[in-house]
Write a protein that holds these residues in place. Structure first.
Motif, mmCIF file in Angstrom:
data_model
loop_
_atom_site.group_PDB
_atom_site.id
_atom_site.type_symbol
_atom_site.label_atom_id
_atom_site.label_comp_id
_atom_site.label_asym_id
_atom_site.label_seq_id
_atom_site.Cartn_x
_atom_site.Cartn_y
_atom_site.Cartn_z
ATOM 1 N N GLY A 61 0.791 -1.232 0.000
ATOM 2 C CA GLY A 61 0.000 0.000 0.000
ATOM 3 C C GLY A 61 0.815 1.270 0.000
ATOM 4 O O GLY A 61 0.245 2.355 -0.103
ATOM 5 N N ALA A 62 2.164 1.159 0.112
ATOM 6 C CA ALA A 62 2.969 2.388 0.143
ATOM 7 C C ALA A 62 2.832 3.143 -1.182
ATOM 8 O O ALA A 62 2.567 4.358 -1.193
ATOM 9 C CB ALA A 62 4.430 2.040 0.416
ATOM 10 N N ILE A 63 2.979 2.423 -2.284
ATOM 11 C CA ILE A 63 2.926 3.089 -3.597
ATOM 12 C C ILE A 63 1.501 3.612 -3.841
ATOM 13 O O ILE A 63 1.306 4.759 -4.259
ATOM 14 C CB ILE A 63 3.375 2.112 -4.715
ATOM 15 N N ASN A 148 6.955 -4.080 5.399
ATOM 16 C CA ASN A 148 6.832 -3.878 3.947
ATOM 17 C C ASN A 148 8.228 -3.978 3.356
ATOM 18 O O ASN A 148 9.230 -3.908 4.065
ATOM 19 C CB ASN A 148 6.212 -2.507 3.645
ATOM 20 N N ASP A 151 10.750 -0.257 -0.543
ATOM 21 C CA ASP A 151 10.607 -0.004 -1.982
ATOM 22 C C ASP A 151 11.452 1.146 -2.508
ATOM 23 O O ASP A 151 11.853 1.131 -3.662
ATOM 24 C CB ASP A 151 9.137 0.312 -2.308
ATOM 25 N N ASN A 163 4.479 -8.735 -2.419
ATOM 26 C CA ASN A 163 4.340 -8.894 -0.968
ATOM 27 C C ASN A 163 3.706 -10.221 -0.555
ATOM 28 O O ASN A 163 3.726 -10.556 0.629
ATOM 29 C CB ASN A 163 3.549 -7.714 -0.388
ATOM 30 N N GLY A 216 -1.931 -3.688 -6.803
ATOM 31 C CA GLY A 216 -0.793 -4.455 -6.285
ATOM 32 C C GLY A 216 -0.050 -5.171 -7.405
ATOM 33 O O GLY A 216 -0.398 -5.056 -8.580
ATOM 34 N N THR A 217 0.993 -5.911 -7.021
ATOM 35 C CA THR A 217 1.772 -6.597 -8.050
ATOM 36 C C THR A 217 1.534 -8.111 -8.046
ATOM 37 O O THR A 217 2.041 -8.809 -8.905
ATOM 38 C CB THR A 217 3.289 -6.366 -7.844
#
Ligand code: GLU
Length: 290
Positions: A61-63, A148, A151, A163, A216-217
Protein backbone atom coordinates in the motif's frame (compact mmCIF):
# COMPACT_ATOMS: atom_id res chain seq x y z
CA UNK A 1 -15.58 -32.14 7.80
CA UNK A 2 -13.26 -35.14 7.64
CA UNK A 3 -10.68 -36.20 10.25
CA UNK A 4 -7.81 -34.60 8.39
CA UNK A 5 -9.52 -31.22 8.28
CA UNK A 6 -10.57 -31.56 11.91
CA UNK A 7 -6.95 -32.03 12.93
CA UNK A 8 -5.97 -29.06 10.80
CA UNK A 9 -8.71 -26.88 12.30
CA UNK A 10 -7.31 -27.66 15.75
CA UNK A 11 -3.81 -26.81 14.55
CA UNK A 12 -5.08 -23.50 13.17
CA UNK A 13 -6.97 -22.59 16.32
CA UNK A 14 -3.89 -23.28 18.39
CA UNK A 15 -1.53 -21.34 16.06
CA UNK A 16 0.67 -19.15 18.26
CA UNK A 17 2.35 -16.97 15.67
CA UNK A 18 0.24 -15.64 12.83
CA UNK A 19 1.34 -13.55 9.84
CA UNK A 20 -1.42 -11.52 8.16
CA UNK A 21 -0.87 -10.05 4.71
CA UNK A 22 -2.88 -7.08 3.43
CA UNK A 23 -2.75 -6.04 -0.23
CA UNK A 24 -2.72 -2.53 -1.74
CA UNK A 25 -6.31 -2.70 -2.98
CA UNK A 26 -7.67 -2.91 0.59
CA UNK A 27 -5.89 0.34 1.43
CA UNK A 28 -6.40 2.53 -1.59
CA UNK A 29 -10.16 2.59 -2.33
CA UNK A 30 -12.61 5.26 -1.17
CA UNK A 31 -11.89 6.44 2.39
CA UNK A 32 -15.10 4.92 3.77
CA UNK A 33 -14.15 1.46 2.41
CA UNK A 34 -10.59 1.72 3.72
CA UNK A 35 -11.89 2.77 7.13
CA UNK A 36 -14.42 -0.08 7.24
CA UNK A 37 -11.69 -2.53 6.34
CA UNK A 38 -9.32 -1.17 8.98
CA UNK A 39 -11.98 -1.27 11.72
CA UNK A 40 -12.53 -4.98 11.00
CA UNK A 41 -8.84 -5.75 10.76
CA UNK A 42 -7.94 -3.97 13.96
CA UNK A 43 -10.74 -5.59 15.90
CA UNK A 44 -9.84 -9.07 14.58
CA UNK A 45 -6.17 -8.60 15.44
CA UNK A 46 -7.15 -7.39 18.92
CA UNK A 47 -9.20 -10.59 19.21
CA UNK A 48 -6.18 -12.71 18.23
CA UNK A 49 -3.98 -10.86 20.66
CA UNK A 50 -6.52 -11.36 23.47
CA UNK A 51 -6.29 -15.08 22.76
CA UNK A 52 -2.55 -14.77 23.47
CA UNK A 53 -1.40 -15.02 19.86
CA UNK A 54 1.54 -13.17 18.36
CA UNK A 55 0.67 -11.30 15.18
CA UNK A 56 2.81 -9.82 12.40
CA UNK A 57 1.25 -7.67 9.69
CA UNK A 58 2.76 -7.57 6.21
CA UNK A 59 1.19 -4.66 4.42
CA UNK A 60 1.45 -3.36 0.87
CA UNK A 61 0.00 0.00 0.00
CA UNK A 62 2.97 2.39 0.14
CA UNK A 63 2.93 3.09 -3.60
CA UNK A 64 -0.88 3.18 -3.76
CA UNK A 65 -1.14 5.59 -0.79
CA UNK A 66 1.64 7.73 -2.29
CA UNK A 67 -0.33 7.94 -5.53
CA UNK A 68 -3.46 9.03 -3.63
CA UNK A 69 -1.44 11.70 -1.90
CA UNK A 70 0.10 12.98 -5.12
CA UNK A 71 -3.34 13.19 -6.74
CA UNK A 72 -4.54 15.35 -3.86
CA UNK A 73 -1.76 17.88 -4.31
CA UNK A 74 -2.79 21.16 -5.99
CA UNK A 75 0.16 20.95 -8.39
CA UNK A 76 -1.64 18.39 -10.64
CA UNK A 77 1.48 16.26 -11.03
CA UNK A 78 0.65 12.73 -12.06
CA UNK A 79 2.98 9.77 -11.69
CA UNK A 80 3.50 6.92 -14.12
CA UNK A 81 4.94 3.49 -13.47
CA UNK A 82 8.66 4.04 -13.91
CA UNK A 83 10.94 2.73 -11.18
CA UNK A 84 11.90 6.19 -9.92
CA UNK A 85 8.26 7.30 -9.83
CA UNK A 86 7.18 4.19 -7.90
CA UNK A 87 10.10 4.60 -5.49
CA UNK A 88 9.21 8.24 -4.89
CA UNK A 89 5.54 7.28 -4.38
CA UNK A 90 6.56 4.60 -1.88
CA UNK A 91 8.64 7.18 -0.01
CA UNK A 92 5.61 9.48 0.13
CA UNK A 93 3.11 6.75 0.99
CA UNK A 94 4.90 4.51 3.49
CA UNK A 95 4.78 6.92 6.42
CA UNK A 96 1.13 7.77 5.65
CA UNK A 97 0.36 4.08 5.62
CA UNK A 98 2.00 3.52 8.98
CA UNK A 99 0.37 6.63 10.45
CA UNK A 100 -2.98 5.28 9.30
CA UNK A 101 -2.31 1.93 10.98
CA UNK A 102 -1.10 3.68 14.10
CA UNK A 103 -4.26 5.76 14.38
CA UNK A 104 -6.41 2.62 14.12
CA UNK A 105 -4.37 0.26 16.29
CA UNK A 106 -3.98 2.84 19.03
CA UNK A 107 -7.79 2.79 19.42
CA UNK A 108 -7.51 -0.82 20.61
CA UNK A 109 -4.37 -0.20 22.65
CA UNK A 110 -1.97 -1.94 20.32
CA UNK A 111 1.41 -0.41 19.63
CA UNK A 112 2.94 -0.94 16.24
CA UNK A 113 6.48 -0.89 14.85
CA UNK A 114 7.55 -0.46 11.25
CA UNK A 115 9.97 -2.91 9.67
CA UNK A 116 11.18 -2.20 6.14
CA UNK A 117 13.77 -4.36 4.48
CA UNK A 118 14.95 -5.53 1.10
CA UNK A 119 16.70 -8.43 -0.54
CA UNK A 120 20.14 -6.89 0.01
CA UNK A 121 19.54 -6.56 3.75
CA UNK A 122 19.14 -10.31 4.00
CA UNK A 123 22.23 -11.20 2.04
CA UNK A 124 24.61 -10.74 4.91
CA UNK A 125 24.52 -13.10 7.86
CA UNK A 126 24.17 -10.16 10.27
CA UNK A 127 21.27 -8.67 8.32
CA UNK A 128 19.27 -11.89 8.50
CA UNK A 129 20.08 -12.49 12.15
CA UNK A 130 19.35 -8.90 13.16
CA UNK A 131 16.01 -8.93 11.38
CA UNK A 132 15.03 -12.14 13.15
CA UNK A 133 16.13 -10.72 16.49
CA UNK A 134 14.14 -7.54 15.95
CA UNK A 135 10.99 -9.55 15.27
CA UNK A 136 11.61 -11.67 18.36
CA UNK A 137 12.16 -8.63 20.58
CA UNK A 138 9.08 -6.77 19.32
CA UNK A 139 6.87 -9.83 19.76
CA UNK A 140 8.24 -10.35 23.26
CA UNK A 141 7.25 -6.76 24.11
CA UNK A 142 3.77 -7.26 22.64
CA UNK A 143 4.37 -4.79 19.81
CA UNK A 144 2.78 -5.47 16.43
CA UNK A 145 5.35 -5.40 13.60
CA UNK A 146 4.06 -3.85 10.36
CA UNK A 147 6.30 -5.01 7.53
CA UNK A 148 6.83 -3.88 3.95
CA UNK A 149 9.57 -4.09 1.38
CA UNK A 150 11.85 -1.05 1.45
CA UNK A 151 10.61 0.00 -1.98
CA UNK A 152 12.39 3.33 -2.19
CA UNK A 153 15.80 1.72 -2.39
CA UNK A 154 15.07 -1.62 -4.06
CA UNK A 155 15.69 -1.77 -7.79
CA UNK A 156 13.78 -4.07 -10.15
CA UNK A 157 16.68 -6.55 -10.07
CA UNK A 158 16.73 -6.80 -6.30
CA UNK A 159 13.10 -7.02 -5.26
CA UNK A 160 11.28 -9.82 -3.49
CA UNK A 161 8.85 -9.65 -6.39
CA UNK A 162 5.63 -9.06 -4.50
CA UNK A 163 4.34 -8.89 -0.97
CA UNK A 164 2.67 -12.32 -1.15
CA UNK A 165 6.13 -13.86 -1.40
CA UNK A 166 7.40 -11.39 1.20
CA UNK A 167 4.71 -12.58 3.62
CA UNK A 168 5.73 -16.22 3.06
CA UNK A 169 9.39 -15.35 3.66
CA UNK A 170 8.52 -13.42 6.82
CA UNK A 171 6.51 -16.48 7.95
CA UNK A 172 9.61 -18.65 7.50
CA UNK A 173 11.91 -16.16 9.21
CA UNK A 174 9.69 -15.77 12.29
CA UNK A 175 8.69 -19.46 12.21
CA UNK A 176 4.99 -18.65 11.99
CA UNK A 177 2.28 -21.27 12.48
CA UNK A 178 -0.19 -19.75 10.03
CA UNK A 179 -0.29 -17.25 7.17
CA UNK A 180 -3.51 -15.39 6.40
CA UNK A 181 -3.64 -13.53 3.08
CA UNK A 182 -6.46 -10.99 2.82
CA UNK A 183 -7.59 -10.23 -0.69
CA UNK A 184 -10.62 -8.91 -2.60
CA UNK A 185 -12.16 -12.24 -3.63
CA UNK A 186 -13.56 -15.14 -1.62
CA UNK A 187 -10.47 -17.30 -2.07
CA UNK A 188 -9.08 -19.42 -4.90
CA UNK A 189 -11.91 -19.74 -7.41
CA UNK A 190 -12.55 -22.60 -9.84
CA UNK A 191 -15.50 -22.16 -12.24
CA UNK A 192 -16.65 -19.22 -10.15
CA UNK A 193 -16.78 -21.31 -6.96
CA UNK A 194 -14.43 -20.92 -4.00
CA UNK A 195 -12.23 -23.96 -3.48
CA UNK A 196 -12.51 -24.40 0.31
CA UNK A 197 -9.58 -26.74 0.80
CA UNK A 198 -6.44 -27.64 -1.09
CA UNK A 199 -4.39 -30.54 0.20
CA UNK A 200 -1.57 -29.62 -2.11
CA UNK A 201 -1.09 -27.07 -4.86
CA UNK A 202 -0.64 -28.62 -8.27
CA UNK A 203 0.44 -27.20 -11.60
CA UNK A 204 -3.17 -27.09 -12.81
CA UNK A 205 -4.09 -24.85 -9.85
CA UNK A 206 -1.27 -22.46 -10.69
CA UNK A 207 -2.31 -22.46 -14.35
CA UNK A 208 -5.83 -21.48 -13.31
CA UNK A 209 -4.73 -18.70 -10.97
CA UNK A 210 -4.54 -15.23 -12.48
CA UNK A 211 -2.25 -12.23 -12.15
CA UNK A 212 -2.99 -8.91 -10.44
CA UNK A 213 -6.28 -7.13 -11.09
CA UNK A 214 -5.75 -4.01 -8.95
CA UNK A 215 -3.00 -1.71 -7.77
CA UNK A 216 -0.79 -4.46 -6.28
CA UNK A 217 1.77 -6.60 -8.05
CA UNK A 218 0.63 -10.06 -6.99
CA UNK A 219 -2.55 -11.92 -7.92
CA UNK A 220 -3.88 -15.40 -7.13
CA UNK A 221 -0.83 -16.96 -8.78
CA UNK A 222 1.64 -15.43 -6.32
CA UNK A 223 -0.68 -16.24 -3.41
CA UNK A 224 -0.75 -19.90 -4.38
CA UNK A 225 3.03 -19.93 -4.94
CA UNK A 226 3.56 -18.48 -1.48
CA UNK A 227 1.10 -20.96 0.04
CA UNK A 228 2.90 -23.82 -1.75
CA UNK A 229 6.20 -22.80 -0.23
CA UNK A 230 4.72 -22.69 3.27
CA UNK A 231 2.85 -25.94 2.73
CA UNK A 232 6.22 -27.60 2.13
CA UNK A 233 7.37 -26.09 5.45
CA UNK A 234 4.33 -27.50 7.28
CA UNK A 235 2.58 -24.12 7.61
CA UNK A 236 -1.05 -23.72 6.50
CA UNK A 237 -2.15 -20.65 4.52
CA UNK A 238 -5.63 -19.15 4.34
CA UNK A 239 -6.70 -16.91 1.45
CA UNK A 240 -9.64 -14.85 2.70
CA UNK A 241 -11.84 -12.03 1.43
CA UNK A 242 -10.75 -8.98 3.40
CA UNK A 243 -14.04 -7.23 2.60
CA UNK A 244 -16.04 -9.73 4.67
CA UNK A 245 -17.02 -8.78 8.21
CA UNK A 246 -14.63 -10.23 10.78
CA UNK A 247 -13.33 -12.74 8.28
CA UNK A 248 -10.19 -13.58 10.31
CA UNK A 249 -12.19 -14.38 13.42
CA UNK A 250 -14.68 -16.37 11.37
CA UNK A 251 -11.88 -18.35 9.77
CA UNK A 252 -10.12 -19.09 13.02
CA UNK A 253 -13.25 -20.13 14.86
CA UNK A 254 -15.02 -22.10 12.13
CA UNK A 255 -12.65 -22.60 9.18
CA UNK A 256 -15.64 -22.18 6.92
CA UNK A 257 -14.58 -19.24 4.75
CA UNK A 258 -12.00 -18.74 2.03
CA UNK A 259 -9.46 -21.24 0.77
CA UNK A 260 -7.31 -23.16 3.19
CA UNK A 261 -4.09 -24.67 1.86
CA UNK A 262 -2.94 -27.53 4.03
CA UNK A 263 0.61 -28.25 5.10
CA UNK A 264 2.05 -31.05 2.97
CA UNK A 265 5.57 -31.40 4.38
CA UNK A 266 7.61 -30.57 7.41
CA UNK A 267 10.77 -29.25 5.84
CA UNK A 268 12.80 -27.00 8.09
CA UNK A 269 13.95 -24.01 6.05
CA UNK A 270 17.40 -22.91 7.18
CA UNK A 271 18.71 -19.39 6.73
CA UNK A 272 20.53 -20.62 3.60
CA UNK A 273 17.31 -22.16 2.21
CA UNK A 274 15.43 -18.89 2.73
CA UNK A 275 18.22 -16.99 0.98
CA UNK A 276 18.14 -19.45 -1.90
CA UNK A 277 14.38 -18.89 -2.32
CA UNK A 278 14.98 -15.14 -2.31
CA UNK A 279 17.65 -15.51 -5.00
CA UNK A 280 15.28 -17.56 -7.16
CA UNK A 281 12.32 -15.27 -6.59
CA UNK A 282 14.11 -11.98 -7.11
CA UNK A 283 12.02 -9.62 -9.17
CA UNK A 284 9.09 -12.04 -9.30
CA UNK A 285 10.89 -14.79 -11.21
CA UNK A 286 8.65 -17.23 -9.46
CA UNK A 287 11.28 -19.69 -8.25
CA UNK A 288 10.84 -23.44 -8.59
CA UNK A 289 10.11 -24.65 -5.11
CA UNK A 290 7.03 -26.55 -6.27
N1 GLU B 1 5.58 -2.98 -1.54
C1 GLU B 1 4.59 -2.45 -2.45
C2 GLU B 1 3.83 -1.29 -1.76
O1 GLU B 1 3.82 -1.18 -0.56
C3 GLU B 1 3.56 -3.46 -2.88
C4 GLU B 1 4.06 -4.73 -3.50
C5 GLU B 1 2.89 -5.65 -3.87
O2 GLU B 1 1.86 -5.15 -4.33
O3 GLU B 1 2.99 -6.85 -3.69
O4 GLU B 1 3.24 -0.50 -2.44
Amino acid sequence: MNMERHALSDKIRSAEKIVIKVGSARLSGPASEVNDFLFQLVSDIRYLRDLGKKVILVSSGAIARGRLLLNELPSSISAGDSLSEKQALAAMGQNRLVNLYDSFFSKVNLSIAQILFGVLDLESKEGYKNLKNTFTQLLKWGILPVVNENDSVATEEVKFGDNDMLSALVSLIVEADLLIILTGVDGFLKDGETVPFLKKIGKEDLDLAGGPSGPGTGGMFTKLKSAALLSEAGVPTAILNGNKMHVIREFLDHNSVGTLIAPSGNRIFSEEDVKEIIRKNKNGNGGNHL
